[in-house]
Design an enzyme around this catalytic site. Structure first.
Site, PDB file in Angstrom:
ATOM      1  CE1 TYR A  91      -5.251   5.822  -2.420  1.00 42.03           C
ATOM      2  CE2 TYR A  91      -6.330   3.689  -3.255  1.00 42.03           C
ATOM      3  CZ  TYR A  91      -5.281   4.290  -2.517  1.00 42.03           C
ATOM      4  OH  TYR A  91      -4.238   3.722  -2.064  1.00 42.03           O
ATOM      5  CE  LYS A 164      -4.984   1.850   1.075  1.00 42.23           C
ATOM      6  NZ  LYS A 164      -4.898   1.091  -0.433  1.00 42.23           N
ATOM      7  CB  ALA A 292       6.120 -14.326  -6.915  1.00 39.51           C
TER       8      ALA A 292
END
Length: 539
Positions: A91, A164, A292
């Protein structure tokens, strides 16, 4: 293909040289294998020696994928034995390199489903072609628009979904025959790929707007029809689509978005772990999120929800947050705000020098944060000047440079310790070796989502929960706190990745219990439900 060949070519059934003589007779495998029967332990020893002979990390990953494609049980047995060593290979961070070289190295589809937004009529047939008669309980789907650190990689990002799911199995014990990786090909805006004659995806710019979201709706509807007991995990969707999809479906189906929710939970767990060491209260902290986007806003939301759960008024809780993005501090009149950013912006009237707060250094000087979390992918931005300014106003600054891979990290853990004279409580987005500083050995926690999402997903599917909500996510975060001794000098704020199989079960049971307590599941015993569902890598 004969039955014998179909068994040997099926990675879910194949044991290779470990088929016993009785099995070979019964399954029609006589003559198809060398006569020696090996144990899985012997296979693992041989395979690991071959793995070690590979000289580069990408070659090691390529070799492991060959094992994965041939024999799932052996692959996960091997990974279980060497999880700390192999996690970065299968990963993050090596997966970024494998995605960038996907077209040149493509050999097999790795049991993934490839869907095209241009052909919604093919969704159901495509899913059935790959899943066949398997009992699918866990799906990871990506459209690869926002792969952390490398951006838009079109169909090549399917490796993210495959990787994943590997972590789900290695960490939590999800049965690998019950998972389904899916790539949604909406095109790509990566000009390098569009101009690459080897590119394997649709060669056009990304389809957006109504056509795209209509496809997603049809996709979700089909998944719910074919796999009603499955968890649908969305991964690495773009900033403009990830939150919209999660907002639409989080209350309707069993779904999860690791980029938004997983990052939020691991950051919350890290902050709670840090406060466990410093003996301070969450209510006394001032949070600065640098970056953000989806991850940064997921973190702010999880921390905000925790403050409210602990009894703080929501209006008061929002005053504890400051968002810094490329424009500087985000104000309520900043142009281009996303819906997730708007609740956490500040008013210009709060500051005498609002027009000067256009960079991180100015903001840190103005607000004196006690917690600074980076998801910016802007390397080196937590400078010595900024860190020393922060540390001058708080006894134990909590600093999490979470961007990865290494080249994108906001700071190095060793520097953060040096600049704060060992006072900083640090978690990083990448693995970091222990650091010796002033006679103390500092363990650095890795704020790796892999510490949390496997347990979250497993707890939900083990109890056949109707949905995953913030209460379940908070239970997951709290279950990680207390797994590390907070009074030992140099203690990490999070438990180590090498123990992830052990504490993924702790997380799964906490999430399962929360689902039962809230009436989202008809299961009676969380621990039994988790144990019953756990798959082990053995023949």
């Amino acid at each position: 293909m004969t039955d014998a060949m179909s068994i040997l070519n099926n990675p879910f059934k194949n044991k290779g040289t470990a088929f016993t003589l009785d099995e070979r007779k019964k399954l029609g495998l006589i003559g198809t294998l060398p006569p020696r029967v090996k144990t899985i332990e012997e296979q693992e020893t041989d395979t690991y020696a071959l793995y070690q002979s590979k000289t580069s990390r990408i070659e090691r990953r390529h070799f492991l994928m060959e094992v994965f494609n041939a024999n799932r049980t052996l692959f996960f047995y091997l990974m279980e034995k060497h999880i700390t060593e192999m996690m970065p290979i299968v990963y993050d961070p090596v997966i970024a390199e494998s995605i960038e070289k996907y077209n040149e190295r493509y050999l097999r589809p790795q049991d993934a489903v490839y869907l095209s937004v241009k052909h919604p009529e093919d969704i159901e047939q495509s899913l059935q072609n790959v899943s066949a008669d398997r009992d699918i309980r866990l799906i990871v789907v990506t459209d690869s628009q926002g792969i952390l650190g490398i951006g838009d990689w079109g169909v090549d990002g399917v490796d993210i979904a495959v990787g994943k799911l590997m972590v789900y199995t290695a960490a939590a014990g999800v049965d690998p025959s019950q998972v389904l990786p899916i790539s949604i090909d909406a095109g790509t805006d990566n000009e390098t790929l569009l101009n690459d004659p080897n590119y394997l995806g649709e060669r056009h710019h990304r389809i957006t707007g109504q056509e795209y979201f209509d496809f997603i709706d049809r996709f979700v509807e089909t998944v719910e029809k074919l796999y009603p007991k499955s968890l649908l995990h969305f991964e690495d969707f773009g900033r403009g689509t990830a939150a919209r999809i999660l907002d639409k479906y989080h209350d309707k189906i069993l779904t999860f978005n690791d980029d938004i929710q997983g990052t939020g939970i691991i950051a919350l767990a890290g902050v709670l772990g840090a406060l466990n060491i410093s003996k301070e209260k969450l209510a006394d902290q001032k949070f600065l999120t640098f970056g953000a986007g989806s991850a940064g806003m997921g973190i702010a939301k999880m921390l905000f929800d925790e403050l409210v759960r602990q009894g703080m008024d929501p209006v008061e809780a929002k005053k504890h947050f400051y968002l810094v993005d490329k424009q500087g501090l985000l104000f309520d009149d900043t142009e281009g705000l996303t819906p997730k950013q708007k609740p956490f912006t500040r008013k210009q009237s709060e500051f005498k020098n609002a027009d000067e707060l256009t960079n991180l250094a100015a903001v840190v000087k103005a607000i004196h944060p006690t917690v600074m979390i980076g998801t910016s992918t802007q390397p080196g931005t937590f400078t010595e000047e900024i860190v020393k300014e922060m540390a001058a106003h708080t006894e134990r600054p909590i600093i999490f440079p979470l961007s990865n891979p290494t080249k994108l990290a906001e700071a190095k853990a060793a520097d953060l310790l040096k600049w704060t004279d060992g006072r900083a409580l640090v978690a990083t987005g990448i693995p970091v070796d222990d650091i010796e500083y002033n006679g103390v050995t500092y363990n650095i926690g890795q704020a790796n989502n892999a510490l949390i999402y496997p347990g979250v997903g497993f707890g939900a599917i083990a109890t056949e929960a109707k949905k995953i909500n913030n209460t379940m996510l908070a239970a997951a975060a709290h279950s990680l706190v207390g797994l590390v001794d907070p009074d030992k000098p140099g203690s990490a704020v999070l438990p180590p990745v090498r123990d992830m199989a052990k504490f993924s079960k702790t997380v799964a049971i906490a999430v399962a219990q929360s689902a039962i307590d809230q009436g989202f599941s008809s299961a009676k015993d969380a621990k039994k439900a988790v144990e019953k569902m756990t798959w082990e890598a053995k023949y």
